[in-house]
Write a protein that holds these residues in place. Structure first.
Motif, PDB file in Angstrom:
ATOM      1  N   ALA A 172       0.831  -1.208   0.000  1.00 23.81           N
ATOM      2  CA  ALA A 172       0.000   0.000   0.000  1.00 23.81           C
ATOM      3  C   ALA A 172       0.864   1.256   0.000  1.00 23.81           C
ATOM      4  N   MET A 173       1.958   1.263   0.722  1.00 22.24           N
ATOM      5  CA  MET A 173       2.858   2.431   0.758  1.00 22.24           C
ATOM      6  C   MET A 173       3.501   2.641  -0.622  1.00 22.24           C
ATOM      7  N   ASN A 174       3.902   1.574  -1.271  1.00 23.59           N
ATOM      8  CA  ASN A 174       4.499   1.705  -2.603  1.00 23.59           C
ATOM      9  C   ASN A 174       3.488   2.277  -3.594  1.00 23.59           C
ATOM     10  N   LYS A 175       2.270   1.783  -3.547  1.00 28.13           N
ATOM     11  CA  LYS A 175       1.228   2.304  -4.436  1.00 28.13           C
ATOM     12  C   LYS A 175       0.947   3.778  -4.160  1.00 28.13           C
ATOM     13  N   ALA A 176       0.911   4.167  -2.913  1.00 25.56           N
ATOM     14  CA  ALA A 176       0.651   5.563  -2.555  1.00 25.56           C
ATOM     15  C   ALA A 176       1.798   6.460  -3.025  1.00 25.56           C
ATOM     16  N   ASN A 177       3.027   6.025  -2.854  1.00 26.03           N
ATOM     17  CA  ASN A 177       4.177   6.825  -3.318  1.00 26.03           C
ATOM     18  C   ASN A 177       4.176   6.958  -4.841  1.00 26.03           C
ATOM     19  N   GLU A 178       3.836   5.886  -5.533  1.00 28.03           N
ATOM     20  CA  GLU A 178       3.763   5.919  -6.999  1.00 28.03           C
ATOM     21  C   GLU A 178       2.691   6.899  -7.461  1.00 28.03           C
ATOM     22  N   ALA A 179       1.535   6.905  -6.790  1.00 31.04           N
ATOM     23  CA  ALA A 179       0.454   7.816  -7.157  1.00 31.04           C
ATOM     24  C   ALA A 179       0.857   9.266  -6.910  1.00 31.04           C
TER      25      ALA A 179
END
Length: 134
Positions: A18-25
């Motif tokens: 979830a943190m990786n997805k949020a940083n990518e967004a």
């Protein structure tokens, strides 16, 4: 105890994902990233429009060449002079040949003297020209 370790590992993995997805967004939604995406889209649109224009020009040139060949405007058709004066009725017709000395390709009807006709602009004028007075 094993169940707790298993679920703790699953939770930690989900948190990392979830943190990786949020940083990518957040990286995708920065002003620099958005302007870069817009610029790439505009360049792609320009390239597509340029390719379309080149295709249209090529098609126009090809069609013009076909029409010129069909109409004899490319220098292959030669009009032979009439055998009789143009003002006479009857006689032999003119012919268009593909090259000097070759047989005629298309025979045209004999030429006639064309007398000019006056065009009536109203029905009353037409009747007057026919000799019928209202």
């Amino acid at each position: 105890m094993v169940r707790r370790i298993f679920w703790m590992t699953v939770g930690a993995g989900a948190a990392v994902w979830a943190m990786n997805k949020a940083n990518e967004a957040t990286r995708r939604l920065t002003p620099d990233s958005l302007s870069g995406a817009a610029a790439r889209g505009a360049l792609h649109l320009g390239d597509t429009a340029k390719r379309f224009a080149l295709d249209v020009r090529a098609g126009m040139a090809e069609r013009e060449e076909q029409l010129r060949a069909d109409l004899g405007l490319d220098g292959t058709a030669v009009v032979e002079p009439p055998t009789r004066p143009i003002g006479r009725r009857g006689g032999a017709g003119r012919a268009i040949s593909a090259a000097p000395g070759s047989p005629p390709v298309v025979a045209l009807p004999p030429s006639r003297v064309i007398t000019p006709h006056v065009i009536a602009s109203t029905p009353r004028q037409l009747d007057q020209r026919r000799g019928q007075h209202p």
